[in-house]
Write an enzyme that holds these catalytic residues in place. Structure first.
Site, PDB file in Angstrom:
ATOM      1  N   HIS A  99     -32.699  21.657   2.247  1.00 31.07           N
ATOM      2  CA  HIS A  99     -32.965  22.966   1.649  1.00 31.07           C
ATOM      3  C   HIS A  99     -32.581  24.117   2.577  1.00 31.07           C
ATOM      4  O   HIS A  99     -32.885  25.262   2.292  1.00 31.07           O
ATOM      5  CB  HIS A  99     -34.433  23.064   1.214  1.00 31.07           C
ATOM      6  CG  HIS A  99     -34.762  22.145   0.065  1.00 31.07           C
ATOM      7  ND1 HIS A  99     -36.034  21.833  -0.328  1.00 31.07           N
ATOM      8  CD2 HIS A  99     -33.949  21.452  -0.774  1.00 31.07           C
ATOM      9  CE1 HIS A  99     -36.004  21.009  -1.358  1.00 31.07           C
ATOM     10  NE2 HIS A  99     -34.741  20.751  -1.642  1.00 31.07           N
ATOM     11  N   ARG A 113     -27.057  17.867  -3.358  1.00 31.55           N
ATOM     12  CA  ARG A 113     -28.185  17.577  -4.256  1.00 31.55           C
ATOM     13  C   ARG A 113     -27.818  16.512  -5.299  1.00 31.55           C
ATOM     14  O   ARG A 113     -28.647  15.682  -5.663  1.00 31.55           O
ATOM     15  CB  ARG A 113     -28.616  18.877  -4.948  1.00 31.55           C
ATOM     16  CG  ARG A 113     -29.898  18.731  -5.740  1.00 31.55           C
ATOM     17  CD  ARG A 113     -30.426  20.085  -6.190  1.00 31.55           C
ATOM     18  NE  ARG A 113     -31.667  19.944  -6.937  1.00 31.55           N
ATOM     19  CZ  ARG A 113     -31.883  20.495  -8.121  1.00 31.55           C
ATOM     20  NH1 ARG A 113     -30.939  21.216  -8.712  1.00 31.55           N
ATOM     21  NH2 ARG A 113     -33.033  20.320  -8.731  1.00 31.55           N
ATOM     22  N   VAL A 124     -32.807   8.000  -8.656  1.00 34.37           N
ATOM     23  CA  VAL A 124     -33.034   7.479 -10.008  1.00 34.37           C
ATOM     24  C   VAL A 124     -32.056   6.330 -10.229  1.00 34.37           C
ATOM     25  O   VAL A 124     -30.847   6.534 -10.239  1.00 34.37           O
ATOM     26  CB  VAL A 124     -32.817   8.589 -11.071  1.00 34.37           C
ATOM     27  CG1 VAL A 124     -33.089   8.035 -12.466  1.00 34.37           C
ATOM     28  CG2 VAL A 124     -33.714   9.782 -10.783  1.00 34.37           C
ATOM     29  N   HIS A 130     -30.070  13.249  -6.141  1.00 35.09           N
ATOM     30  CA  HIS A 130     -30.611  12.951  -7.473  1.00 35.09           C
ATOM     31  C   HIS A 130     -30.023  11.663  -8.037  1.00 35.09           C
ATOM     32  O   HIS A 130     -30.654  10.985  -8.837  1.00 35.09           O
ATOM     33  CB  HIS A 130     -30.372  14.126  -8.435  1.00 35.09           C
ATOM     34  CG  HIS A 130     -31.375  15.231  -8.262  1.00 35.09           C
ATOM     35  ND1 HIS A 130     -32.081  15.783  -9.296  1.00 35.09           N
ATOM     36  CD2 HIS A 130     -31.806  15.875  -7.150  1.00 35.09           C
ATOM     37  CE1 HIS A 130     -32.901  16.725  -8.835  1.00 35.09           C
ATOM     38  NE2 HIS A 130     -32.740  16.802  -7.543  1.00 35.09           N
ATOM     39  N   ASP A 131     -28.818  11.334  -7.631  1.00 35.38           N
ATOM     40  CA  ASP A 131     -28.248  10.050  -8.062  1.00 35.38           C
ATOM     41  C   ASP A 131     -29.050   8.903  -7.447  1.00 35.38           C
ATOM     42  O   ASP A 131     -29.489   7.994  -8.142  1.00 35.38           O
ATOM     43  CB  ASP A 131     -26.766   9.961  -7.633  1.00 35.38           C
ATOM     44  CG  ASP A 131     -26.140   8.649  -8.092  1.00 35.38           C
ATOM     45  OD1 ASP A 131     -26.529   8.173  -9.181  1.00 35.38           O
ATOM     46  OD2 ASP A 131     -25.287   8.103  -7.362  1.00 35.38           O
ATOM     47  N   ASN A 170     -33.037  17.508 -13.769  1.00 33.64           N
ATOM     48  CA  ASN A 170     -31.590  17.496 -13.501  1.00 33.64           C
ATOM     49  C   ASN A 170     -30.836  18.628 -14.176  1.00 33.64           C
ATOM     50  O   ASN A 170     -29.620  18.776 -13.989  1.00 33.64           O
ATOM     51  CB  ASN A 170     -30.984  16.153 -13.947  1.00 33.64           C
ATOM     52  CG  ASN A 170     -31.319  15.046 -12.970  1.00 33.64           C
ATOM     53  OD1 ASN A 170     -31.781  15.326 -11.865  1.00 33.64           O
ATOM     54  ND2 ASN A 170     -31.116  13.803 -13.365  1.00 33.64           N
ATOM     55  N   SER A 186     -25.102   7.132 -11.831  1.00 36.26           N
ATOM     56  CA  SER A 186     -25.627   7.247 -13.199  1.00 36.26           C
ATOM     57  C   SER A 186     -25.931   8.708 -13.539  1.00 36.26           C
ATOM     58  O   SER A 186     -25.959   9.078 -14.709  1.00 36.26           O
ATOM     59  CB  SER A 186     -26.874   6.376 -13.385  1.00 36.26           C
ATOM     60  OG  SER A 186     -27.801   6.628 -12.353  1.00 36.26           O
ATOM     61  N   PRO A 208     -39.477  13.087  -6.268  1.00 39.20           N
ATOM     62  CA  PRO A 208     -40.777  13.555  -5.775  1.00 39.20           C
ATOM     63  C   PRO A 208     -41.223  14.823  -6.500  1.00 39.20           C
ATOM     64  O   PRO A 208     -40.382  15.618  -6.917  1.00 39.20           O
ATOM     65  CB  PRO A 208     -40.515  13.855  -4.297  1.00 39.20           C
ATOM     66  CG  PRO A 208     -39.192  13.291  -3.989  1.00 39.20           C
ATOM     67  CD  PRO A 208     -38.446  13.087  -5.243  1.00 39.20           C
TER      68      PRO A 208
HETATM   69  C1  HEM Z   1     -38.614  16.160  -0.960  1.00 37.57           C
HETATM   70  C2  HEM Z   1     -38.629  16.378  -2.235  1.00 37.57           C
HETATM   71  C3  HEM Z   1     -37.745  17.379  -2.911  1.00 37.57           C
HETATM   72  C4  HEM Z   1     -38.107  18.241  -3.898  1.00 37.57           C
HETATM   73  C5  HEM Z   1     -39.486  18.342  -4.537  1.00 37.57           C
HETATM   74  C6  HEM Z   1     -36.949  19.038  -4.217  1.00 37.57           C
HETATM   75  C7  HEM Z   1     -36.925  20.014  -5.192  1.00 37.57           C
HETATM   76  C8  HEM Z   1     -35.883  20.905  -5.361  1.00 37.57           C
HETATM   77  C9  HEM Z   1     -35.902  22.020  -6.282  1.00 37.57           C
HETATM   78  C10 HEM Z   1     -37.025  22.359  -7.246  1.00 37.57           C
HETATM   79  C11 HEM Z   1     -34.748  22.699  -6.112  1.00 37.57           C
HETATM   80  C12 HEM Z   1     -34.317  23.964  -6.834  1.00 37.57           C
HETATM   81  C13 HEM Z   1     -33.615  23.642  -8.117  1.00 37.57           C
HETATM   82  C14 HEM Z   1     -33.272  24.887  -8.877  1.00 37.57           C
HETATM   83  O1  HEM Z   1     -34.176  25.684  -9.137  1.00 37.57           O
HETATM   84  O2  HEM Z   1     -32.086  25.058  -9.222  1.00 37.57           O
HETATM   85  C15 HEM Z   1     -33.985  22.012  -5.115  1.00 37.57           C
HETATM   86  C16 HEM Z   1     -32.736  22.407  -4.689  1.00 37.57           C
HETATM   87  C17 HEM Z   1     -31.978  21.692  -3.793  1.00 37.57           C
HETATM   88  N1  HEM Z   1     -32.304  20.469  -3.246  1.00 37.57           N
HETATM   89 FE1  HEM Z   1     -34.123  19.594  -3.291  1.00 37.57          FE
HETATM   90  N2  HEM Z   1     -35.909  18.642  -3.436  1.00 37.57           N
HETATM   91  C18 HEM Z   1     -36.327  17.632  -2.623  1.00 37.57           C
HETATM   92  C19 HEM Z   1     -35.563  16.921  -1.724  1.00 37.57           C
HETATM   93  C20 HEM Z   1     -34.213  17.103  -1.550  1.00 37.57           C
HETATM   94  C21 HEM Z   1     -33.359  16.220  -0.810  1.00 37.57           C
HETATM   95  C22 HEM Z   1     -33.813  14.915  -0.183  1.00 37.57           C
HETATM   96  C23 HEM Z   1     -32.106  16.765  -0.838  1.00 37.57           C
HETATM   97  C24 HEM Z   1     -30.827  16.243  -0.250  1.00 37.57           C
HETATM   98  C25 HEM Z   1     -30.744  15.348   0.704  1.00 37.57           C
HETATM   99  C26 HEM Z   1     -32.197  17.999  -1.565  1.00 37.57           C
HETATM  100  C27 HEM Z   1     -31.174  18.898  -1.739  1.00 37.57           C
HETATM  101  C28 HEM Z   1     -31.281  20.085  -2.434  1.00 37.57           C
HETATM  102  C29 HEM Z   1     -30.270  21.126  -2.415  1.00 37.57           C
HETATM  103  C30 HEM Z   1     -29.014  21.124  -1.564  1.00 37.57           C
HETATM  104  C31 HEM Z   1     -30.701  22.124  -3.288  1.00 37.57           C
HETATM  105  C32 HEM Z   1     -29.954  23.420  -3.665  1.00 37.57           C
HETATM  106  C33 HEM Z   1     -29.113  23.142  -4.892  1.00 37.57           C
HETATM  107  C34 HEM Z   1     -28.269  24.297  -5.390  1.00 37.57           C
HETATM  108  O3  HEM Z   1     -28.196  25.357  -4.762  1.00 37.57           O
HETATM  109  O4  HEM Z   1     -27.653  24.096  -6.442  1.00 37.57           O
HETATM  110  N3  HEM Z   1     -33.485  18.154  -2.011  1.00 37.57           N
HETATM  111  N4  HEM Z   1     -34.694  20.934  -4.679  1.00 37.57           N
END
Ligand code: HEM
Length: 349
Positions: A212, A82, A90, A86-87, A114, A96, A182
């Site tokens: 996810h 993640r 933005v 996020h890097d 973030n 950054s 997004p």
């Molecule tokens: C498509 C739009 C996306 C949205 C709206 C989104 C949103 C989110 C949100 C809200 C969380 C939970 C954060 C939390 O409550 O701690 C999350 C977790 C995560 N996202 Fe996304 N995400 C997106 C795309 C991506 C992409 C493209 C990747 C990587 C290539 C990614 C990788 C992850 C990972 C691995 C987690 C789990 C992080 C953890 O367990 O610490 N996400 N995402």
């Protein structure tokens, strides 16, 4: 009887193969209409094996250290993946996101989306090893890209060669995050647009969302699907699953409990696999942004096919390909930026 069943299965299998082909053909059509990609000149300067002469063991060291980190805390694989995303979204993949805020400036990592990022200490630990072996050579932006790949590999996902040569940015502001990532709101066309603005297409959207398969989300990020007038109907969120989530993430006045988390791919949240697609196809996506992928013809077709589990090889290849694309967004190369000595602060001038 058995012969008829076998024939039916074989015909279904060939239909599925055909479906995959049709999805790919649709993709070609959608690519032709895709929004213009951002300038590819700098991205074209990235190359695999970039540190072969200057720090021959860099990739090996990163893998070894990342493996130690993930062996000790398997849930950090999600965090590292993640961080890279996020890097890149933005201000490009310039590390950054790793910079600390200063009294005069709130940095990206302190912006709202973030605040739940993790893994900063792990990156710092690997960077310290790299600096000891090859001072001022390997950028933090490259390190993030490598650790994200290694995290996926260590979670039993695909391997890909990471094009390298990114340099580190010298600025980071919380304000610059506005509108770059997004939205969570569950409007698939806004997500498609948001990816297109980074040069990523609708296939990248569905493929990268499958990240996810790893990790957890905090209750405030999905509670509005469970409670209040805007709660999701069973058509969007499976009733039994919603009931289970309500037991974890309790009703109350927002803000909801930020200490409560739920696995995004229950039962296999530390393993990179295709079960994310099965959850989404069964209306068991945790986040609205994942659920709404069923509202778009291409993304829903991809999810339904991948959910069969017959196309894991295709999915893995697609994921690797999309990660390389994402890793090239807005990179700094040549004499732009710098090679930071510590990832959380810019070098003193
Ligand atoms: C498509 C739009 C996306 C949205 C709206 C989104 C949103 C989110 C949100 C809200 C969380 C939970 C954060 C939390 O409550 O701690 C999350 C977790 C995560 N996202 Fe996304 N995400 C997106 C795309 C991506 C992409 C493209 C990747 C990587 C290539 C990614 C990788 C992850 C990972 C691995 C987690 C789990 C992080 C953890 O367990 O610490 N996400 N995402």
């Amino acid at each position: 009887m058995a012969a008829a069943a076998a024939a039916r299965i074989s015909s279904m299998a060939s239909q599925l193969r055909l479906s995959w082909l049709m999805v790919m053909l649709m993709l070609v059509a959608s690519n032709n209409n895709a929004a213009a990609a951002p300038p590819a000149a700098a991205a074209g300067q990235l190359r695999t094996g970039y540190y072969r002469e200057t720090c021959p063991h860099a990739e090996e060291m990163v893998f070894r250290e990342t493996a130690r980190i993930i062996r000790a805390s398997p849930d950090l694989a999600a965090a590292l993946l993640r961080l890279h995303y996020h890097d890149c979204f933005v201000q490009g993949c310039d590390a950054s996101v790793l910079l600390d805020s200063t009294p005069a400036n709130a940095a990206e990592r302190d912006s709202d989306p973030n605040k739940s990022l993790r893994g900063f200490d792990s990156v710092a630990r690997v960077k310290a090893k790299l600096e000891a072996a090859c001072p001022a050579t390997v950028s933090c932006a490259d390190l993030l890209a490598l650790m994200a790949r290694d995290a996926v590999v260590l979670a039993k996902g695909p391997y890909w060669h990471v094009p390298l040569g990114r340099r580190d940015g010298r600025s980071s502001t919380a304000a610059s995050c506005g509108g770059q990532l997004p939205p969570l709101c569950g409007n698939v066309s806004r997500m498609v647009d948001s990816f297109a603005a980074k040069g990523l297409d609708v296939k990248d959207l569905v493929v990268l969302s499958a990240a996810h398969t790893l990790g957890k989300a905090h209750c405030p990020n999905f509670a509005d699907r469970l409670y209040g007038p805007g709660a999701d109907p069973p058509l969007k969120l499976d009733g039994a699953y919603a009931d289970r989530l309500r037991k974890q993430c309790k009703e109350g006045a927002p803000p909801y409990d930020g200490n409560v988390t739920a696995e995004m791919d229950p039962g296999s949240f530390t393993r990179f696999d295709s079960s994310y697609f099965r959850q989404v196809a069964r209306r068991r996506a945790l986040l609205r942004s994942d659920a709404c992928l069923m509202d778009h013809p291409f993304t829903s077709a991809y999810i339904r096919l991948a959910a069969t589990g017959r196309y894991d090889g295709h999915f893995f290849q697609d994921f690797a390909h999309s990660m390389v694309k994402m890793g090239a967004i807005g990179v700094l190369t040549g004499d732009q930026g710098e090679i930071r000595l510590k990832c959380n602060v810019v070098n003193s001038t």
